[in-house]
Enzyme design. Structure first.
Site, PDB file in Angstrom:
ATOM      1  N   HIS A  68      45.393  28.672  -8.472  1.00 33.66           N
ATOM      2  CA  HIS A  68      45.205  27.242  -8.235  1.00 33.66           C
ATOM      3  C   HIS A  68      43.968  26.972  -7.383  1.00 33.66           C
ATOM      4  O   HIS A  68      43.218  26.025  -7.641  1.00 33.66           O
ATOM      5  CB  HIS A  68      46.454  26.677  -7.561  1.00 33.66           C
ATOM      6  CG  HIS A  68      46.731  25.258  -7.894  1.00 33.66           C
ATOM      7  ND1 HIS A  68      47.972  24.688  -7.815  1.00 33.66           N
ATOM      8  CD2 HIS A  68      45.915  24.260  -8.310  1.00 33.66           C
ATOM      9  CE1 HIS A  68      47.920  23.415  -8.172  1.00 33.66           C
ATOM     10  NE2 HIS A  68      46.679  23.132  -8.466  1.00 33.66           N
ATOM     11  N   SER A 117      42.725  15.537 -14.386  1.00 34.27           N
ATOM     12  CA  SER A 117      42.364  14.161 -14.070  1.00 34.27           C
ATOM     13  C   SER A 117      41.292  13.633 -15.021  1.00 34.27           C
ATOM     14  O   SER A 117      40.303  13.036 -14.574  1.00 34.27           O
ATOM     15  CB  SER A 117      41.901  14.044 -12.614  1.00 34.27           C
ATOM     16  OG  SER A 117      42.022  12.729 -12.139  1.00 34.27           O
ATOM     17  N   PRO A 118      41.463  13.831 -16.337  1.00 31.64           N
ATOM     18  CA  PRO A 118      40.434  13.387 -17.287  1.00 31.64           C
ATOM     19  C   PRO A 118      40.324  11.875 -17.395  1.00 31.64           C
ATOM     20  O   PRO A 118      39.343  11.370 -17.957  1.00 31.64           O
ATOM     21  CB  PRO A 118      40.904  13.992 -18.613  1.00 31.64           C
ATOM     22  CG  PRO A 118      42.390  14.071 -18.477  1.00 31.64           C
ATOM     23  CD  PRO A 118      42.617  14.434 -17.037  1.00 31.64           C
ATOM     24  N   LEU A 119      41.317  11.155 -16.838  1.00 31.77           N
ATOM     25  CA  LEU A 119      41.273   9.691 -16.844  1.00 31.77           C
ATOM     26  C   LEU A 119      40.992   9.126 -15.454  1.00 31.77           C
ATOM     27  O   LEU A 119      41.232   7.953 -15.180  1.00 31.77           O
ATOM     28  CB  LEU A 119      42.581   9.129 -17.403  1.00 31.77           C
ATOM     29  CG  LEU A 119      42.835   9.486 -18.874  1.00 31.77           C
ATOM     30  CD1 LEU A 119      44.230   9.044 -19.299  1.00 31.77           C
ATOM     31  CD2 LEU A 119      41.782   8.850 -19.761  1.00 31.77           C
ATOM     32  N   GLY A 120      40.444   9.983 -14.585  1.00 32.41           N
ATOM     33  CA  GLY A 120      40.039   9.504 -13.268  1.00 32.41           C
ATOM     34  C   GLY A 120      41.178   8.885 -12.480  1.00 32.41           C
ATOM     35  O   GLY A 120      40.998   7.828 -11.867  1.00 32.41           O
ATOM     36  N   TYR A 137      53.455  21.698  -7.582  1.00 30.35           N
ATOM     37  CA  TYR A 137      53.864  20.354  -7.967  1.00 30.35           C
ATOM     38  C   TYR A 137      55.359  20.212  -7.720  1.00 30.35           C
ATOM     39  O   TYR A 137      56.179  20.821  -8.374  1.00 30.35           O
ATOM     40  CB  TYR A 137      53.548  20.078  -9.442  1.00 30.35           C
ATOM     41  CG  TYR A 137      52.102  20.248  -9.826  1.00 30.35           C
ATOM     42  CD1 TYR A 137      51.077  20.186  -8.875  1.00 30.35           C
ATOM     43  CD2 TYR A 137      51.737  20.468 -11.158  1.00 30.35           C
ATOM     44  CE1 TYR A 137      49.751  20.340  -9.241  1.00 30.35           C
ATOM     45  CE2 TYR A 137      50.410  20.619 -11.524  1.00 30.35           C
ATOM     46  CZ  TYR A 137      49.425  20.561 -10.561  1.00 30.35           C
ATOM     47  OH  TYR A 137      48.098  20.719 -10.919  1.00 30.35           O
ATOM     48  N   GLY A 170      43.691   7.196 -13.285  1.00 33.61           N
ATOM     49  CA  GLY A 170      43.986   5.822 -13.669  1.00 33.61           C
ATOM     50  C   GLY A 170      42.785   4.907 -13.747  1.00 33.61           C
ATOM     51  O   GLY A 170      42.847   3.863 -14.406  1.00 33.61           O
ATOM     52  N   PHE A 171      41.693   5.278 -13.112  1.00 33.30           N
ATOM     53  CA  PHE A 171      40.522   4.404 -13.067  1.00 33.30           C
ATOM     54  C   PHE A 171      39.972   4.139 -14.459  1.00 33.30           C
ATOM     55  O   PHE A 171      39.596   3.006 -14.789  1.00 33.30           O
ATOM     56  CB  PHE A 171      39.448   5.044 -12.187  1.00 33.30           C
ATOM     57  CG  PHE A 171      38.249   4.170 -11.948  1.00 33.30           C
ATOM     58  CD1 PHE A 171      38.312   3.109 -11.051  1.00 33.30           C
ATOM     59  CD2 PHE A 171      37.053   4.404 -12.616  1.00 33.30           C
ATOM     60  CE1 PHE A 171      37.207   2.301 -10.828  1.00 33.30           C
ATOM     61  CE2 PHE A 171      35.949   3.612 -12.400  1.00 33.30           C
ATOM     62  CZ  PHE A 171      36.027   2.552 -11.503  1.00 33.30           C
TER      63      PHE A 171
END
Length: 384
Positions: free
Chosen positions: A174, A253-256, A104, A258-259
């Site tokens: 990773h 990415s538990p919130l997709g 990152y 931003g989706f």
């Protein structure tokens, strides 16, 4: 080949008045009361967010992914001081689990995190990751992967300097290197553990046979993979194996991306360089269908008097007691919302109802471009 790397790598009182002190019979009593009240205040802060176990490692019920704190999906560069503020405010609210990686930035996010947690370093868990072929000095992205044992050890030395710490609390591979037996990777990590430079280790997006072999060679603490209402793949593979082995699960990415916050609608188009612009699930032809999931979230957010993303996080927390999502953000308000999701609960009837509604929604489009997906579910070669 360089396109693959660029796509993949661009990826947390007490007040005593003078009058109160005057009323106290003596200073010793006043101080004892103050200490008791302060401890009660601290306990309240911790209890609000809760604690969970990843294997033997205790962390807050949600963590903070810091991936975008050097550059967002939209390719903007956040203000460094504000990123420090978010990191420290999360800790003030009871969050103790921070997730970074050498990839990152590359390197820069580890520096930001190291600077941010300095005032309370020994009270938090820092996770970072190795495995991409990144120049150890310059951070240049080179082709392919690199989990050769000596490279792992050198990569960790760089992490320790950037994070301004003497150990990595949770070190992940990773991505699985198809050229290096996982037993050799485990051996290198074990050497680092003996030196006190690594405390726990884990894998990310690995093949299931590699997961079993790695755990047999050196017991794992956690697995990290994408998992959310938008992508439920781990339910068929990694999560059952983790349950069998006693390994924690950390959804990235538990919130997709931003989706699941409602940040994307049928008219959304993405900036150049934003990986979401080349993910099939966000293609213009698929968005109208997939937005049924957002509609479901809106219904439940109304029922629970909460935000959409909070329902998505609370749903993850309800799946297993050893699941700890790490939503990332560069906005203070979103960090606060994410932590507050730990206060939302579902009855058994409600979670069954919600799961049934989710099962009726078929997501169209691939979760990742083929060039990126090729690095997931990889099995390490056999040990000769």
């Amino acid at each position: 080949m360089s396109t693959r790397h660029e796509i993949e790598l661009n990826r947390r009182g007490l007040l005593l008045t003078a009058g109160t002190l005057a009323v106290a019979a003596n200073l010793g009593v006043a101080n004892a009361q103050a200490t008791t009240k302060q401890n009660a205040s601290d306990t309240t802060s911790v209890t609000e967010i809760g604690r969970r176990k990843l294997g033997s490692l205790e962390v807050s019920s949600v963590g903070l992914g810091v991936q975008n704190m050097s550059r967002t999906y939209q390719q903007t560069i956040p203000t460094r001081a504000e990123m420090h503020n978010i990191i420290r405010a999360a800790f003030d609210r009871g969050l103790t689990f921070y997730d970074a990686a050498e990839a990152y930035g590359p390197h820069e996010v580890e520096r930001i995190l190291g600077e941010g947690v300095q005032p309370f370093r020994d009270q938090v868990v820092i996770a970072s990751k190795f495995g991409w072929n990144i120049d150890l000095e310059t951070g240049e992205r080179l082709p392919g992967l690199n989990s050769r044992p000596e490279h792992i050890k050198s990569a960790v030395e760089g992490m320790l300097k950037r994070l301004q710490t003497d150990r990595i609390d949770l070190l992940y591979q990773h991505r699985v290197d198809p050229q290096v037996p996982i037993e050799d990777v485990a051996g290198a990590v074990n050497d680092l553990m003996k030196q006190g430079k690594v405390v726990h280790w884990g894998l990310s997006e690995m093949g299931l046979n590699t997961l079993r072999r790695a755990h047999a060679a050196l017991p794992l603490t956690a697995v990290q993979s994408e998992y959310s209402m938008l992508w439920r793949g781990p339910e068929k593979g990694a999560i059952p194996v983790c349950e069998e082995l006693g390994v924690g699960f950390v959804p990235w990415s538990p919130l997709g991306v931003g989706f699941l916050n409602g940040a994307i609608d049928a008219r959304t188009r993405f900036a150049q360089g934003d990986i979401r612009g080349i993910e099939g699930r966000f293609a213009p032809e698929n968005l109208p269908t997939n937005l049924a999931l957002v509609g479901l979230l809106k219904t439940w957010a109304h029922r629970k008097q909460s935000r959409l993303g909070q329902i998505a996080l609370a749903w993850l927390l309800a799946q297993k007691p050893w699941i700890v999502p790490i939503p990332g953000t560069t906005q203070m308000a979103h960090m606060t919302e994410n932590i507050d999701a730990t206060g939302i609960t579902f009855t058994p009837y409600e979670i069954a109802e919600l799961n049934a509604s989710l099962a009726a929604i078929q997501i169209k489009g691939a979760r990742l471009p083929d060039a990126v997906q090729a690095f997931s579910d990889v099995e390490a070669p056999a040990k000769s």
